[in-house]
Design a protein around this motif. Structure first.
Motif, PDB file in Angstrom:
ATOM      1  N   ASN A 532      12.165   5.940  -0.039  1.00 52.53           N
ATOM      2  CA  ASN A 532      11.598   5.144   1.047  1.00 52.53           C
ATOM      3  C   ASN A 532      10.131   4.857   0.757  1.00 52.53           C
ATOM      4  OD1 ASN A 532       9.897   5.615   3.894  1.00 52.53           O
ATOM      5  ND2 ASN A 532      11.575   4.156   4.064  1.00 52.53           N
ATOM      6  N   LEU A 533       9.775   3.578   0.719  1.00 49.49           N
ATOM      7  CA  LEU A 533       8.382   3.175   0.512  1.00 49.49           C
ATOM      8  C   LEU A 533       7.711   3.039   1.872  1.00 49.49           C
ATOM      9  CD1 LEU A 533       8.821   0.352  -2.168  1.00 49.49           C
ATOM     10  CD2 LEU A 533       8.967   2.835  -2.443  1.00 49.49           C
ATOM     11  N   CYS A 534       6.755   3.901   2.124  1.00 53.92           N
ATOM     12  CA  CYS A 534       6.037   3.843   3.395  1.00 53.92           C
ATOM     13  C   CYS A 534       4.660   3.241   3.114  1.00 53.92           C
ATOM     14  CB  CYS A 534       5.916   5.235   4.009  1.00 53.92           C
ATOM     15  SG  CYS A 534       5.129   5.231   5.629  1.00 53.92           S
ATOM     16  N   GLN A 535       4.576   1.903   3.177  1.00 59.04           N
ATOM     17  CA  GLN A 535       3.302   1.250   2.891  1.00 59.04           C
ATOM     18  C   GLN A 535       3.032   0.129   3.891  1.00 59.04           C
ATOM     19  OE1 GLN A 535       4.525  -1.909   2.301  1.00 59.04           O
ATOM     20  NE2 GLN A 535       3.754  -2.304   0.268  1.00 59.04           N
ATOM     21  N   TYR A 536       3.747   0.172   5.031  1.00 63.23           N
ATOM     22  CA  TYR A 536       3.387  -0.602   6.230  1.00 63.23           C
ATOM     23  C   TYR A 536       3.583  -2.108   6.089  1.00 63.23           C
ATOM     24  CZ  TYR A 536       0.852   3.755   5.784  1.00 63.23           C
ATOM     25  OH  TYR A 536       0.517   5.047   5.485  1.00 63.23           O
ATOM     26  N   GLY A 537       4.412  -2.526   5.127  1.00 62.87           N
ATOM     27  CA  GLY A 537       4.735  -3.940   5.004  1.00 62.87           C
ATOM     28  C   GLY A 537       3.764  -4.758   4.192  1.00 62.87           C
ATOM     29  N   MET A 538       2.856  -4.111   3.484  1.00 63.99           N
ATOM     30  CA  MET A 538       1.855  -4.864   2.713  1.00 63.99           C
ATOM     31  C   MET A 538       2.506  -5.624   1.560  1.00 63.99           C
ATOM     32  SD  MET A 538      -1.346  -2.161   2.666  1.00 63.99           S
ATOM     33  CE  MET A 538      -0.434  -0.847   1.878  1.00 63.99           C
ATOM     34  N   LYS A 539       1.942  -6.786   1.271  1.00 65.16           N
ATOM     35  CA  LYS A 539       2.381  -7.629   0.156  1.00 65.16           C
ATOM     36  C   LYS A 539       3.873  -7.956   0.244  1.00 65.16           C
ATOM     37  CE  LYS A 539      -1.740  -7.403  -1.501  1.00 65.16           C
ATOM     38  NZ  LYS A 539      -2.646  -8.556  -1.390  1.00 65.16           N
ATOM     39  N   GLN A 540       4.369  -8.106   1.468  1.00 56.64           N
ATOM     40  CA  GLN A 540       5.774  -8.484   1.698  1.00 56.64           C
ATOM     41  C   GLN A 540       6.718  -7.589   0.894  1.00 56.64           C
ATOM     42  OE1 GLN A 540       5.204 -12.756   0.775  1.00 56.64           O
ATOM     43  NE2 GLN A 540       5.657 -13.135   2.932  1.00 56.64           N
ATOM     44  N   VAL A 541       6.603  -6.307   1.148  1.00 54.91           N
ATOM     45  CA  VAL A 541       7.348  -5.308   0.387  1.00 54.91           C
ATOM     46  C   VAL A 541       8.852  -5.556   0.409  1.00 54.91           C
ATOM     47  CG1 VAL A 541       7.424  -3.726   2.353  1.00 54.91           C
ATOM     48  CG2 VAL A 541       7.661  -2.814   0.035  1.00 54.91           C
ATOM     49  N   TRP A 542       9.377  -6.163   1.475  1.00 54.32           N
ATOM     50  CA  TRP A 542      10.815  -6.415   1.567  1.00 54.32           C
ATOM     51  C   TRP A 542      11.308  -7.334   0.453  1.00 54.32           C
ATOM     52  CZ3 TRP A 542       7.226  -7.036   5.461  1.00 54.32           C
ATOM     53  CH2 TRP A 542       6.671  -8.311   5.602  1.00 54.32           C
ATOM     54  N   GLN A 543      10.402  -8.103  -0.147  1.00 51.42           N
ATOM     55  CA  GLN A 543      10.816  -9.011  -1.215  1.00 51.42           C
ATOM     56  C   GLN A 543      10.876  -8.311  -2.575  1.00 51.42           C
ATOM     57  OE1 GLN A 543       8.788 -12.779  -1.308  1.00 51.42           O
ATOM     58  NE2 GLN A 543       8.767 -12.996   0.917  1.00 51.42           N
ATOM     59  N   TRP A 544      10.079  -7.268  -2.779  1.00 53.26           N
ATOM     60  CA  TRP A 544      10.072  -6.607  -4.084  1.00 53.26           C
ATOM     61  C   TRP A 544      10.482  -5.141  -4.042  1.00 53.26           C
ATOM     62  CZ3 TRP A 544       6.655  -2.564  -3.988  1.00 53.26           C
ATOM     63  CH2 TRP A 544       5.561  -2.641  -3.130  1.00 53.26           C
TER      64      TRP A 544
END
Length: 741
Positions: A532-544
């Protein structure tokens, strides 16, 4: 004697973040600047060029989305002497700052009046105290106070990661009064429910070392019909640090409110509030067996498999399976599957669960390949209840409660330790050790596995975690090996101090890098660890996110137990549906039902019962990871009712893995529709208003045929064939969750 009160915990108003006293100064705006300069604490500093900000909301939501580190608030106000002259007690000025994420150092006219937590330059280094309420009290004769003149309140804040600033409340300044020692709350775990009525205990608690006398008056009414059921008044005397309990009888249905008022005899000061009374919708679990887990599991060939069949029914249950792949065995007494599948492929297993009332069957597909987490993870995380005070004892207590209260039978399986488990220093070889709160962390993991539960852990790609504990930067290989040795099944990897690594490099590649590093380290071990990447949605994390081998990623800042936070986070996921699917889940953060507190004193969630039904319904429509955030050992009947509705949970665990789409959006209502694997649709109809609304939807507007057979998922009742559309009366901030058939 009164000056002793300066050192007592002021819980009622601090937790609710409001002032009851006339003449209070409400801090609705402040001057704000990122960075750090000791000269900013002084009253003569010119802050006219600073931007305005709202204290009570994190700065990330107010134009500073990616900022972490030091920042300052400055508030200018006139402090009239009438405030103390008109008070009944005239000795304590209270400065209430709500919560601060993570550490504050507070000055009044340049004089330091309080600090909560430790700053990076302090002895021992940074220690977060973000869940603690800041309420600083000064004698009215304190030399820093300027009566009838301008005062400057300067708050130096350090945010070590996640959200930052003054939040979760409305700051104010007033004079402390006798009623500020009172807490009035329901004892939710003692509510007695009958089909048509409920009996609710209300506790009035005195936190001060003084006798308090007064009258407790309450009215029970139905906000849907306008009907008043009960009006009552009771005279009470509370001894120092004492409490009284009043039983309130109510109808057992939605829309019931208890308006109460406590009037203190000596001063006439009052505490007033409204309680929204919980009501149960989920039917009792039947005696006959049911299999409740999703009918699919993803594993990697050559890696250990552990899966507990989620089944309910009157004990004892026996479990059987046919078609087990070579290397996998079933414990017929516990329903736990273990073993290793050597070869890639799809394996269909026929499961059967029996008791004396009947049998339940399920065709269960195990996919041995590259994908894990084919449905969103379901389990528990320590953060929202224990924060940094987490311990092995507390984790095991919640795990045991998950078993004892039957949650494992409904599919809840992960037990995840969040921040606060690491020792202060690594060994000379660089090995990370648990601290003394976790005397046998591997033994804890082994115990969880024995009971068919999964074991989760927490770290950061930076040097320290959000709470100031050791992170993994430079030690990723060693830490991944340690997790594999301990039998870890889930890793939450929290951005936190990695800001200090990327510094001014804001490229997407720089933000991806630490997650690739840990991915490669994890992959060197023959163990399935959900990442689980917990980085608050920065840099549109859902795309990468999938490219880092992650199975889920936080899309938001941290959630709080308020409607505003739930709304801002949950209802703003609508654009992310293209990026959800089996093995890749958008994560809007953990659940905020039950008793929460983030390591401070636990309190019942501030969400109303209707808002909690909305919360669970929306997370299931979103195909979100479901991680309970409360103390399961203190789970009351209402929260258990929320977490054990198998038809609602099946919406989240649907094997198609699609996230719901928002089809209808107005300020008063929203309608979300989720496609399901069997061709049906789950439909969430949400009332966004603060009052009951009659909401009508047409099937055509949702893209459905003109006649639909519909089931209410919360009550688990079929409705008649419905033509054209559907109309329902929905509570404030409430939901109707339907499934077409």
């Amino acid at each position: 004697m009164r000056y002793i009160l300066f050192f007592l915990p002021i819980l009622l108003l601090c937790n609710r973040g409001i002032s009851q006293h006339k003449g209070a100064i409400h801090i609705s705006s402040a001057r704000f600047c990122t960075g750090d300069d000791p000269g900013w604490k002084g009253p003569s500093f010119d802050d006219s060029s600073w931007k305005n900000i709202i204290p009570g909301k994190v700065w990330q939501s107010q134009g500073y989305p990616d900022y972490h580190g030091f920042a300052w608030y400055r508030v200018h106000f006139i402090l009239p002497s009438s405030m103390k002259n008109n008070a009944h007690w005239k000795d304590s000025l209270r400065i209430f700052l709500a919560n601060v994420n993570d550490v504050d150092e507070t000055f009044l006219n340049g004089v330091k009046i309080g600090q909560t937590g430790s700053l990076p330059e302090d002895a021992g280094g940074y220690v977060s105290k973000w869940p603690y309420t800041r309420s600083y009290h000064l004698p009215v004769a304190h030399p820093s106070i300027r009566w009838d003149k301008e005062n400057v309140l300067a708050i130096r804040v350090y945010d070590g990661g996640g959200t930052g600033g003054i939040f979760m409340g409305s700051p104010f300044i007033d004079i402390l009064e006798r009623t500020d020692g009172l807490t009035i709350r329901t004892n939710s775990d003692s509510i007695r429910y009958e089909p048509a009525t409920a009996a609710m205990p209300v506790k009035i608690i005195n936190r001060f070392n003084t006798v308090i006398k007064g009258t407790f008056a309450y009215t029970i009414h139905d906000i849907s019909s306008g009907k008043t059921y009960t009006t009552n008044s009771i005279n009470l005397q509370l001894s120092p640090f004492g409490e009284k309990q009043v039983w309130v009888n109510t109808p057992h249905k939605d829309g019931i409110r208890c308006n109460y008022r406590f009037t203190e005899t000596g001063t006439g000061l009052q505490i007033t509030d409204t309680l929204s009374l919980p009501y149960l919708l989920t039917p009792p679990t039947p005696d006959a067996p049911r299999i409740n887990n999703a009918p699919v599991l993803g594993v990697r060939p050559g890696h250990p498999l552990l899966f507990r069949i989620a089944a309910t029914g009157k004990a004892p249950l026996t479990y059987h399976a046919t078609g087990l792949p070579e290397g996998v065995v079933l414990d017929t007494g516990t329903g736990i599957l273990t073993g290793i599948i050597s070869l890639k492929g799809n394996y269909t297993i026929q499961l059967t669960v029996n008791n004396k009332y009947g049998a339940a069957r399920q065709s269960f597909l195990v996919k041995a390949g590259s994908l894990l987490s084919l449905t969103p993870p379901m389990g528990w995380n320590s953060w929202n209840c224990w924060g940094l005070s987490v311990s092995e004892e507390k984790v095991k207590s919640s795990a045991q409660a998950l078993l004892d209260k039957g949650l494992a039978g409904h599919g809840w399986s992960y037990i995840n330790i969040d921040d606060g488990w690491q020792a202060a220093q690594r060994t000379t070889s660089g090995k990370l050790l648990p601290n003394n709160k976790f005397p046998d962390i591997k033994g804890l993991g082994d115990w969880l596995h024995t009971h068919g539960l999964k074991f989760g852990i927490y770290s950061s790609p930076g040097t320290i975690t959000c709470g100031g504990y050791l992170g993994s930067l430079g030690y990723e290989e060693q830490d991944a090996a340690l997790y594999a040795q301990w039998g870890v099944d889930y890793l939450k990897y929290d951005w936190c101090s990695y800001d200090q690594v990327v510094l001014n490099d804001t490229t997407t590649a720089a933000y991806k890098k630490p997650f690739f590093v840990m991915q490669q380290a994890l992959r060197r071990h023959n163990r399935d660890i959900v990442y689980n990447l917990c980085q608050y949605g920065m840099k549109q994390v859902w795309q990468w996110g999938p490219s880092t081998d992650a199975q889920s990623w936080r899309t938001t800042e941290d959630i709080e137990d308020t409607w505003q936070s739930l709304y801002d986070i949950g209802f703003h996921q609508h654009a992310l549906y293209p990026w959800a699917g089996p093995g890749k889940w958008n994560d809007p953060d953990m659940m905020i039902v039950g008793q929460v507190g983030w390591g401070e004193s636990l309190h019942p969630t501030r969400l109303t019962p209707d808002e909690q039904y909305t919360h669970v319904s929306l997370w299931c429509l979103l195909s979100a990871p479901l991680l309970i955030g409360c103390d399961i050992s203190k789970l009351d009947a209402f929260t258990l009712n929320l977490l054990t509705n198998d038809e609602v949970l099946a919406v989240d665990q649907d094997t198609l893995g699609k996230q719901a789409r928002r089809i209808i959006y107005t300020p008063q209502q929203q309608v979300w529709v989720k496609e399901l694997a069997d061709g049906s649709k789950a439909i969430g109809i949400f009332n966004m208003d603060t009052k009951y609304r009659d909401i009508a939807i047409s099937w055509k507007a949702l893209g459905l045929p003109a006649a639909q057979r519909v089931r209410n998922l919360w009550t688990q009742k079929d409705l008649e064939l419905i033509k054209e559309g559907y109309k329902a009366r929905i509570p404030p901030h409430g939901v109707l969750l339907l499934k077409t058939k």
